[in-house]
Write a protein that holds these residues in place. Structure first.
Motif, PDB file in Angstrom:
ATOM      1  N   LEU A 115      -2.652  27.292  35.259  1.00 52.11           N
ATOM      2  CA  LEU A 115      -3.315  28.708  35.680  1.00 52.11           C
ATOM      3  C   LEU A 115      -2.392  29.513  35.766  1.00 52.11           C
ATOM      4  O   LEU A 115      -2.299  30.705  35.386  1.00 52.11           O
ATOM      5  N   ASP A 116      -1.190  28.983  36.652  1.00 53.27           N
ATOM      6  CA  ASP A 116      -0.254  30.133  36.873  1.00 53.27           C
ATOM      7  C   ASP A 116       0.641  30.488  35.674  1.00 53.27           C
ATOM      8  O   ASP A 116       1.053  31.678  35.474  1.00 53.27           O
ATOM      9  N   GLU A 117       0.628  29.512  34.614  1.00 53.08           N
ATOM     10  CA  GLU A 117       1.587  29.829  33.625  1.00 53.08           C
ATOM     11  C   GLU A 117       0.514  30.969  32.614  1.00 53.08           C
ATOM     12  O   GLU A 117       1.318  31.785  32.171  1.00 53.08           O
ATOM     13  N   LEU A 118      -0.605  30.522  32.549  1.00 48.74           N
ATOM     14  CA  LEU A 118      -1.680  31.497  31.857  1.00 48.74           C
ATOM     15  C   LEU A 118      -1.733  32.985  32.640  1.00 48.74           C
ATOM     16  O   LEU A 118      -1.553  34.092  31.914  1.00 48.74           O
ATOM     17  N   VAL A 159      -5.403  34.817  32.151  1.00 44.55           N
ATOM     18  CA  VAL A 159      -6.270  34.378  32.955  1.00 44.55           C
ATOM     19  C   VAL A 159      -5.977  35.331  34.690  1.00 44.55           C
ATOM     20  O   VAL A 159      -4.789  35.796  34.723  1.00 44.55           O
ATOM     21  N   VAL A 160      -6.863  35.350  35.367  1.00 47.13           N
ATOM     22  CA  VAL A 160      -6.606  36.390  36.671  1.00 47.13           C
ATOM     23  C   VAL A 160      -7.316  35.684  37.879  1.00 47.13           C
ATOM     24  O   VAL A 160      -8.412  35.102  37.477  1.00 47.13           O
ATOM     25  N   GLU A 161      -6.939  35.532  39.129  1.00 48.30           N
ATOM     26  CA  GLU A 161      -7.478  35.010  40.148  1.00 48.30           C
ATOM     27  C   GLU A 161      -8.313  36.080  40.892  1.00 48.30           C
ATOM     28  O   GLU A 161      -7.811  37.224  41.308  1.00 48.30           O
ATOM     29  N   LEU A 162      -9.598  35.713  40.917  1.00 49.61           N
ATOM     30  CA  LEU A 162     -10.412  36.852  41.603  1.00 49.61           C
ATOM     31  C   LEU A 162     -10.354  36.804  43.118  1.00 49.61           C
ATOM     32  O   LEU A 162     -10.108  35.988  43.520  1.00 49.61           O
ATOM     33  N   ALA A 163     -10.552  37.882  43.784  1.00 53.10           N
ATOM     34  CA  ALA A 163     -10.553  37.893  45.284  1.00 53.10           C
ATOM     35  C   ALA A 163     -11.935  37.137  45.743  1.00 53.10           C
ATOM     36  O   ALA A 163     -12.757  36.846  45.079  1.00 53.10           O
ATOM     37  N   TRP A 191     -11.212  31.889  39.135  1.00 50.20           N
ATOM     38  CA  TRP A 191     -10.301  32.338  38.159  1.00 50.20           C
ATOM     39  C   TRP A 191     -11.457  32.794  36.905  1.00 50.20           C
ATOM     40  O   TRP A 191     -12.377  32.139  36.547  1.00 50.20           O
ATOM     41  N   ALA A 192     -10.835  33.969  36.425  1.00 51.11           N
ATOM     42  CA  ALA A 192     -11.612  34.323  35.449  1.00 51.11           C
ATOM     43  C   ALA A 192     -10.761  34.549  33.900  1.00 51.11           C
ATOM     44  O   ALA A 192      -9.416  34.673  34.101  1.00 51.11           O
ATOM     45  N   HIS A 193     -11.429  34.557  32.730  1.00 49.89           N
ATOM     46  CA  HIS A 193     -10.426  34.815  31.501  1.00 49.89           C
ATOM     47  C   HIS A 193     -10.244  36.309  31.387  1.00 49.89           C
ATOM     48  O   HIS A 193     -10.990  36.986  31.836  1.00 49.89           O
ATOM     49  N   LEU A 194      -9.306  36.642  30.498  1.00 52.29           N
ATOM     50  CA  LEU A 194      -9.093  38.206  30.362  1.00 52.29           C
ATOM     51  C   LEU A 194      -8.895  38.437  28.776  1.00 52.29           C
ATOM     52  O   LEU A 194      -8.688  39.650  28.331  1.00 52.29           O
ATOM     53  N   LEU A 195      -9.510  37.382  28.085  1.00 48.82           N
ATOM     54  CA  LEU A 195      -9.814  37.589  26.758  1.00 48.82           C
ATOM     55  C   LEU A 195     -10.886  38.662  26.569  1.00 48.82           C
ATOM     56  O   LEU A 195     -10.772  39.259  25.379  1.00 48.82           O
ATOM     57  N   SER A 196     -11.713  39.282  27.391  1.00 47.82           N
ATOM     58  CA  SER A 196     -12.732  40.209  27.279  1.00 47.82           C
ATOM     59  C   SER A 196     -12.230  41.316  27.935  1.00 47.82           C
ATOM     60  O   SER A 196     -13.037  42.355  28.276  1.00 47.82           O
ATOM     61  N   GLY A 197     -10.941  41.531  28.269  1.00 47.69           N
ATOM     62  CA  GLY A 197     -10.730  42.735  29.124  1.00 47.69           C
ATOM     63  C   GLY A 197     -10.854  42.295  30.894  1.00 47.69           C
ATOM     64  O   GLY A 197     -11.011  41.149  30.939  1.00 47.69           O
ATOM     65  N   PRO A 200     -12.070  41.675  34.148  1.00 44.42           N
ATOM     66  CA  PRO A 200     -13.381  41.492  34.679  1.00 44.42           C
ATOM     67  C   PRO A 200     -13.693  42.482  35.580  1.00 44.42           C
ATOM     68  O   PRO A 200     -12.936  43.139  36.259  1.00 44.42           O
ATOM     69  N   ALA A 201     -15.250  42.745  35.669  1.00 48.32           N
ATOM     70  CA  ALA A 201     -15.723  43.550  36.657  1.00 48.32           C
ATOM     71  C   ALA A 201     -15.444  43.225  38.126  1.00 48.32           C
ATOM     72  O   ALA A 201     -15.134  44.201  39.005  1.00 48.32           O
ATOM     73  N   LEU A 202     -15.231  41.715  38.448  1.00 50.95           N
ATOM     74  CA  LEU A 202     -15.010  41.633  40.007  1.00 50.95           C
ATOM     75  C   LEU A 202     -13.623  41.891  40.370  1.00 50.95           C
ATOM     76  O   LEU A 202     -12.717  41.914  39.501  1.00 50.95           O
ATOM     77  N   PRO A 203     -13.162  42.267  41.416  1.00 49.54           N
ATOM     78  CA  PRO A 203     -11.826  42.624  42.135  1.00 49.54           C
ATOM     79  C   PRO A 203     -10.877  41.595  41.790  1.00 49.54           C
ATOM     80  O   PRO A 203     -11.165  40.371  42.101  1.00 49.54           O
ATOM     81  N   ALA A 204      -9.559  41.663  41.214  1.00 46.48           N
ATOM     82  CA  ALA A 204      -8.717  40.743  41.317  1.00 46.48           C
ATOM     83  C   ALA A 204      -8.317  40.249  42.555  1.00 46.48           C
ATOM     84  O   ALA A 204      -8.287  40.969  43.439  1.00 46.48           O
ATOM     85  N   HIS A 205      -7.639  39.101  42.761  1.00 50.20           N
ATOM     86  CA  HIS A 205      -7.141  38.587  44.071  1.00 50.20           C
ATOM     87  C   HIS A 205      -5.681  39.243  44.269  1.00 50.20           C
ATOM     88  O   HIS A 205      -4.990  39.460  43.588  1.00 50.20           O
ATOM     89  N   GLU A 206      -5.690  39.856  45.473  1.00 50.77           N
ATOM     90  CA  GLU A 206      -4.505  40.591  45.791  1.00 50.77           C
ATOM     91  C   GLU A 206      -3.753  39.590  46.672  1.00 50.77           C
ATOM     92  O   GLU A 206      -4.129  38.804  47.540  1.00 50.77           O
ATOM     93  N   PRO A 207      -2.327  39.786  46.626  1.00 55.44           N
ATOM     94  CA  PRO A 207      -1.578  38.780  47.490  1.00 55.44           C
ATOM     95  C   PRO A 207      -1.538  39.330  48.832  1.00 55.44           C
ATOM     96  O   PRO A 207      -1.806  40.553  49.101  1.00 55.44           O
TER      97      PRO A 207
END
Length: 224
Positions: free
Chosen positions: A132-135, A144-148, A158-164, A166-173
């Motif tokens: 997942l980290d590599e992707l 892919v992106v880690e969601l909050a 985790w959600a894919h980014l093939l469709s742009g 995602p509506a849910l906010p991404a996970h922030e560090p």
């Protein structure tokens, strides 16, 4: 190559092809009818779709134009196979994770390991996290992106980014999480500490009440 944002049905077609390659290898590549049935499958799909044969065929044609799907004319009917790994330049393990997310929606790391069992058997959770980290940090762009973490949830998804995006906010560090909802950052250890503090306060309050009652009796003050 740079891909346009894919539609839900396009990711569903790709996911079905990648899934059936492993689960029903004897009938892969798939016919249009088999692909249609896989897209409209009621189990292991989120959301459940009711695509028509014409919609699936049009989707296949678009994906062929992007080289994400290839066709073969063996037998009496046309058959279709995916080309995800080659086009995206990712290994089979990554294709398995993307497949599960495309078919089932955002997933936790544990869910991804469980649901990808028939596509690729990951040794442990850390192996899934590694891919997942590599992707998420590809030089060619994240896939892919880690969601909050959602309120009440114990893990992030985790959600894919093939469709742009995602509506849910991404996970922030952690360094940038000051603006996040504090309730989403409460850990199990913090909950235990809070409970211990409440217990101590209750004990202290009981002691104060006992002292007040004793003083009232000594001074002859009637309790209200």
């Amino acid at each position: 190559m740079s891909l346009p944002a894919l539609s839900l049905l396009e990711t569903r077609v790709l996911g079905v092809l990648a899934e059936k390659q492993h689960t029903v290898p004897d009938t892969y590549p798939l016919t249009l009818n088999a692909l249609l049935a896989g897209c409209n499958q009621k189990t292991s799909r989120d959301p459940v779709l009711e695509a028509s044969e014409a919609e699936v065929q049009a989707t296949i044609d678009r994906l062929i134009g992007l080289t994400l799907v290839v066709e073969s004319s063996g037998g009496r009917v046309m058959r279709y196979a995916h080309n995800i790994g080659r086009v995206l330049e990712v290994p089979a393990q990554a294709v398995a994770l993307l497949t599960v997310i495309m078919l089932r929606g955002p997933q936790t790391v544990g869910e991804l390991r469980l649901h990808s069992e028939r596509l690729h058997r990951f040794a442990d959770i850390s192996s899934v996290e590694g891919f997942l980290d590599e992707l998420a940090h590809r030089a060619a762009g994240p896939l892919v992106v880690e969601l909050a973490r959602q309120p009440g949830a114990r893990e992030t998804r985790w959600a894919h980014l093939l469709s742009g995006t995602p509506a849910l906010p991404a996970h922030e560090p952690a360094a940038g999480s000051a603006a996040a909802d504090p309730a989403e950052r409460v850990t199990i250890g913090e909950i235990v500490a809070l409970r211990a503090e409440v217990t101590a306060l209750k004990s202290e309050l009981a002691g104060v009440r006992a002292t007040v009652e004793r003083l009232a009796r000594e001074l002859g003050i009637a309790e209200g």
